[in-house]
Design a protein around this motif. Structure first.
Motif, PDB file in Angstrom:
ATOM      1  N   GLY A  60       7.915 -50.068  52.527  1.00 24.37           N
ATOM      2  CA  GLY A  60       6.790 -51.439  52.059  1.00 24.37           C
ATOM      3  C   GLY A  60       5.794 -51.799  52.892  1.00 24.37           C
ATOM      4  O   GLY A  60       5.995 -51.569  54.501  1.00 24.37           O
ATOM      5  N   ILE A  61       5.147 -51.669  52.396  1.00 24.74           N
ATOM      6  CA  ILE A  61       3.655 -52.589  53.752  1.00 24.74           C
ATOM      7  C   ILE A  61       4.340 -54.343  54.029  1.00 24.74           C
ATOM      8  O   ILE A  61       4.965 -55.013  53.660  1.00 24.74           O
ATOM      9  N   GLU A  62       4.043 -54.423  56.165  1.00 25.49           N
ATOM     10  CA  GLU A  62       4.161 -56.200  56.455  1.00 25.49           C
ATOM     11  C   GLU A  62       4.038 -56.746  55.670  1.00 25.49           C
ATOM     12  O   GLU A  62       2.326 -56.612  55.488  1.00 25.49           O
ATOM     13  N   PRO A  63       4.640 -58.082  55.035  1.00 25.50           N
ATOM     14  CA  PRO A  63       3.684 -58.870  54.561  1.00 25.50           C
ATOM     15  C   PRO A  63       2.499 -59.813  55.253  1.00 25.50           C
ATOM     16  O   PRO A  63       1.424 -59.138  53.932  1.00 25.50           O
ATOM     17  N   ASP A  64       2.220 -59.497  56.452  1.00 21.84           N
ATOM     18  CA  ASP A  64       0.724 -60.400  57.047  1.00 21.84           C
ATOM     19  C   ASP A  64       0.036 -59.013  56.470  1.00 21.84           C
ATOM     20  O   ASP A  64      -1.514 -59.235  57.104  1.00 21.84           O
ATOM     21  N   LYS A  65       0.087 -57.939  56.788  1.00 21.83           N
ATOM     22  CA  LYS A  65      -0.645 -56.835  55.946  1.00 21.83           C
ATOM     23  C   LYS A  65      -1.307 -56.590  54.977  1.00 21.83           C
ATOM     24  O   LYS A  65      -1.974 -55.588  54.448  1.00 21.83           O
ATOM     25  N   THR A  66      -0.238 -57.574  53.475  1.00 14.73           N
ATOM     26  CA  THR A  66      -0.558 -56.622  52.020  1.00 14.73           C
ATOM     27  C   THR A  66      -1.773 -57.065  51.377  1.00 14.73           C
ATOM     28  O   THR A  66      -2.091 -56.223  51.058  1.00 14.73           O
ATOM     29  N   VAL A  67      -2.389 -58.617  52.363  1.00 15.35           N
ATOM     30  CA  VAL A  67      -3.815 -58.917  51.090  1.00 15.35           C
ATOM     31  C   VAL A  67      -4.877 -57.920  52.012  1.00 15.35           C
ATOM     32  O   VAL A  67      -5.116 -57.683  51.716  1.00 15.35           O
ATOM     33  N   ASP A  68      -4.875 -57.341  53.044  1.00 12.57           N
ATOM     34  CA  ASP A  68      -6.200 -56.900  53.873  1.00 12.57           C
ATOM     35  C   ASP A  68      -5.732 -54.779  52.845  1.00 12.57           C
ATOM     36  O   ASP A  68      -6.519 -54.575  53.187  1.00 12.57           O
ATOM     37  N   PHE A  69      -4.500 -54.847  52.559  1.00 12.89           N
ATOM     38  CA  PHE A  69      -4.073 -53.599  52.562  1.00 12.89           C
ATOM     39  C   PHE A  69      -4.661 -53.199  51.495  1.00 12.89           C
ATOM     40  O   PHE A  69      -5.680 -52.684  50.876  1.00 12.89           O
ATOM     41  N   ILE A  70      -4.688 -54.120  50.351  1.00 12.91           N
ATOM     42  CA  ILE A  70      -4.830 -54.664  48.777  1.00 12.91           C
ATOM     43  C   ILE A  70      -6.708 -54.467  48.842  1.00 12.91           C
ATOM     44  O   ILE A  70      -7.002 -53.571  47.892  1.00 12.91           O
ATOM     45  N   LYS A  71      -6.980 -55.146  49.542  1.00 13.51           N
ATOM     46  CA  LYS A  71      -8.375 -54.804  49.928  1.00 13.51           C
ATOM     47  C   LYS A  71      -9.044 -54.091  50.108  1.00 13.51           C
ATOM     48  O   LYS A  71      -9.860 -53.126  49.109  1.00 13.51           O
ATOM     49  N   GLN A  72      -8.382 -52.500  51.123  1.00 16.29           N
ATOM     50  CA  GLN A  72      -8.988 -51.684  51.196  1.00 16.29           C
ATOM     51  C   GLN A  72      -9.072 -50.570  49.407  1.00 16.29           C
ATOM     52  O   GLN A  72      -9.502 -49.612  49.000  1.00 16.29           O
ATOM     53  N   VAL A  73      -7.727 -50.900  48.794  1.00 20.83           N
ATOM     54  CA  VAL A  73      -6.422 -50.235  48.095  1.00 20.83           C
ATOM     55  C   VAL A  73      -7.728 -50.578  46.185  1.00 20.83           C
ATOM     56  O   VAL A  73      -7.641 -49.334  45.589  1.00 20.83           O
ATOM     57  N   ALA A  74      -7.952 -51.028  46.594  1.00 20.13           N
ATOM     58  CA  ALA A  74      -9.176 -52.240  45.157  1.00 20.13           C
ATOM     59  C   ALA A  74     -10.060 -51.101  45.214  1.00 20.13           C
ATOM     60  O   ALA A  74     -10.850 -51.265  44.102  1.00 20.13           O
ATOM     61  N   SER A  75     -10.535 -50.767  45.818  1.00 20.92           N
ATOM     62  CA  SER A  75     -11.793 -50.068  45.964  1.00 20.92           C
ATOM     63  C   SER A  75     -11.666 -48.411  45.156  1.00 20.92           C
ATOM     64  O   SER A  75     -12.292 -48.007  44.820  1.00 20.92           O
ATOM     65  N   PHE A  76     -10.442 -48.052  44.783  1.00 19.90           N
ATOM     66  CA  PHE A  76     -10.422 -47.027  44.037  1.00 19.90           C
ATOM     67  C   PHE A  76      -9.925 -47.502  43.162  1.00 19.90           C
ATOM     68  O   PHE A  76      -8.547 -47.847  42.378  1.00 19.90           O
ATOM     69  N   GLU A  77     -10.689 -46.935  41.878  1.00 21.28           N
ATOM     70  CA  GLU A  77     -10.851 -47.638  40.537  1.00 21.28           C
ATOM     71  C   GLU A  77     -10.194 -46.842  39.532  1.00 21.28           C
ATOM     72  O   GLU A  77      -9.519 -47.746  38.597  1.00 21.28           O
ATOM     73  N   THR A  78      -9.276 -45.342  40.372  1.00 19.62           N
ATOM     74  CA  THR A  78      -8.339 -45.262  39.543  1.00 19.62           C
ATOM     75  C   THR A  78      -7.364 -45.652  39.442  1.00 19.62           C
ATOM     76  O   THR A  78      -6.521 -45.236  38.663  1.00 19.62           O
ATOM     77  N   LEU A  79      -6.661 -47.038  40.604  1.00 20.72           N
ATOM     78  CA  LEU A  79      -6.007 -47.246  40.749  1.00 20.72           C
ATOM     79  C   LEU A  79      -5.697 -48.667  40.094  1.00 20.72           C
ATOM     80  O   LEU A  79      -7.091 -50.026  40.874  1.00 20.72           O
ATOM     81  N   GLN A  80      -4.633 -48.998  39.770  1.00 25.25           N
ATOM     82  CA  GLN A  80      -5.406 -50.127  38.375  1.00 25.25           C
ATOM     83  C   GLN A  80      -3.931 -50.835  39.288  1.00 25.25           C
ATOM     84  O   GLN A  80      -2.617 -50.907  39.052  1.00 25.25           O
ATOM     85  N   ILE A  81      -4.722 -51.941  39.842  1.00 21.77           N
ATOM     86  CA  ILE A  81      -3.210 -52.580  40.687  1.00 21.77           C
ATOM     87  C   ILE A  81      -2.728 -53.704  39.782  1.00 21.77           C
ATOM     88  O   ILE A  81      -3.184 -54.540  39.611  1.00 21.77           O
ATOM     89  N   LYS A  82      -1.418 -53.787  39.688  1.00 22.97           N
ATOM     90  CA  LYS A  82      -0.828 -54.575  38.713  1.00 22.97           C
ATOM     91  C   LYS A  82       0.357 -56.257  38.794  1.00 22.97           C
ATOM     92  O   LYS A  82       1.055 -56.475  37.956  1.00 22.97           O
ATOM     93  N   GLY A  83       0.755 -55.791  40.604  1.00 22.09           N
ATOM     94  CA  GLY A  83       1.567 -56.556  41.312  1.00 22.09           C
ATOM     95  C   GLY A  83       2.325 -56.268  42.667  1.00 22.09           C
ATOM     96  O   GLY A  83       2.130 -55.243  43.068  1.00 22.09           O
ATOM     97  N   LEU A  84       2.978 -57.023  42.655  1.00 23.91           N
ATOM     98  CA  LEU A  84       4.030 -56.438  43.899  1.00 23.91           C
ATOM     99  C   LEU A  84       5.393 -56.455  43.632  1.00 23.91           C
ATOM    100  O   LEU A  84       5.902 -56.819  42.726  1.00 23.91           O
TER     101      LEU A  84
END
Ligand SMILES: *Cc1c(COP(=O)(O)O)cnc(C)c1O
Length: 245
Positions: free
Chosen positions: A137-161
């Motif tokens: 798992g991602i470290e808690p304090d890195k999660t927001v930045d990680f999600i900002k990066q991954v959100a640019s991949f439009e094939t991945l539909q982020i639904k939660g944690l």
């Protein structure tokens, strides 16, 4: 068989009781059957009891059970550590959600493959809320930045944690894990990142589902309390050497 019905009913009554105490609505909480090591016939029995969401930890097990389950409507999530060389199989065997997205290199490779197959995939970000080195798992304090990066991949539909709480009889410490996941969810929501949905919190298992529900779980992942004790210790699934990819 009756055993499984009874066990599922017990889980439902634990959910109902906790919802009553915390003022939540029980239809906000889905049960995911954690079916690692469970044979296809037993899974079919559980699906026939009305439970349609299952979660597997290993692609190999998904493969082995695929034929037996394919004509019975159900939804399949992946909840284990995914090696990137298993991405094709993940898609081939109709996994609808990867709950354990935990690194950028995997997100990149998924995106590439999904573009090629012209598909999309639901994903949850797995967060290591317990601080245990052995857990993914991602470290808690890195999660927001990680999600900002991954959100640019439009094939991945982020639904939660998703998180695995600390294994401990110290319920205060277990609760801290779930509270932390909820906090991170709120942080992400307040960041208003495009292409990111945060409705699902997958947390809580056989031993700690009440605490997870109290802290906001929308999906609880239940294995032992429905199917009985597993032959292999969980270290077989969780403490493997992290492959270097
Ligand atoms: C096995 C497993 C579960 C279910 O655990 P139980 O204690 O048997 O209910 C939940 N989540 C993950 C990721 C698992 O591997």
């Amino acid at each position: 068989m009756t055993n499984i019905i009874d066990n599922i009913n017990q889980i439902k009554s634990r959910i109902n009781k906790t919802c009553l105490l915390t003022g939540r609505n029980n239809n906000e909480i889905k049960i995911l059957l954690a079916t690692k090591t469970v044979n296809a016939q037993t899974i079919l029995n559980a699906i026939n009891c009305g439970e349609t969401l299952i979660g597997e930890n290993k692609i190999q097990e998904i493969k082995e059970k695929f034929e037996a389950l394919k004509n019975t409507p159900h939804q399949k999530h992946f909840i284990g550590y995914l090696q990137s060389n298993k991405i094709k199989d993940l898609l081939k065997y109709n996994v609808s959600c990867l709950q354990s997205l935990d690194r950028f290199s995997l997100a990149e490779k998924l995106h590439k493959r999904l573009i090629f197959e012209q598909k999309k995939l639901d994903v949850f970000i797995q967060v290591n809320t317990s601080g245990e080195k052995s857990k993914f798992g991602i470290e808690p304090d890195k999660t927001v930045d990680f999600i900002k990066q991954v959100a640019s991949f439009e094939t991945l539909q982020i639904k939660g944690l998703m998180t695995i709480g600390l294994f401990s009889s110290n319920t205060t410490k277990v609760r801290q894990c779930f509270k932390l996941l909820k906090e991170i969810q709120q942080q992400i929501i307040s960041n208003k990142i495009p292409n990111v949905n945060m409705q699902e919190l997958s947390m809580g298992m056989s031993n700690d589902l009440e605490i997870a529900i109290e802290e906001g779980a929308t999906i609880i992942r239940v294995g032992t309390a429905i199917f009985g004790k597993r032959m292999y210790p969980d270290s077989y699934y969780w403490n493997e050497q992290k492959p270097l990819d």
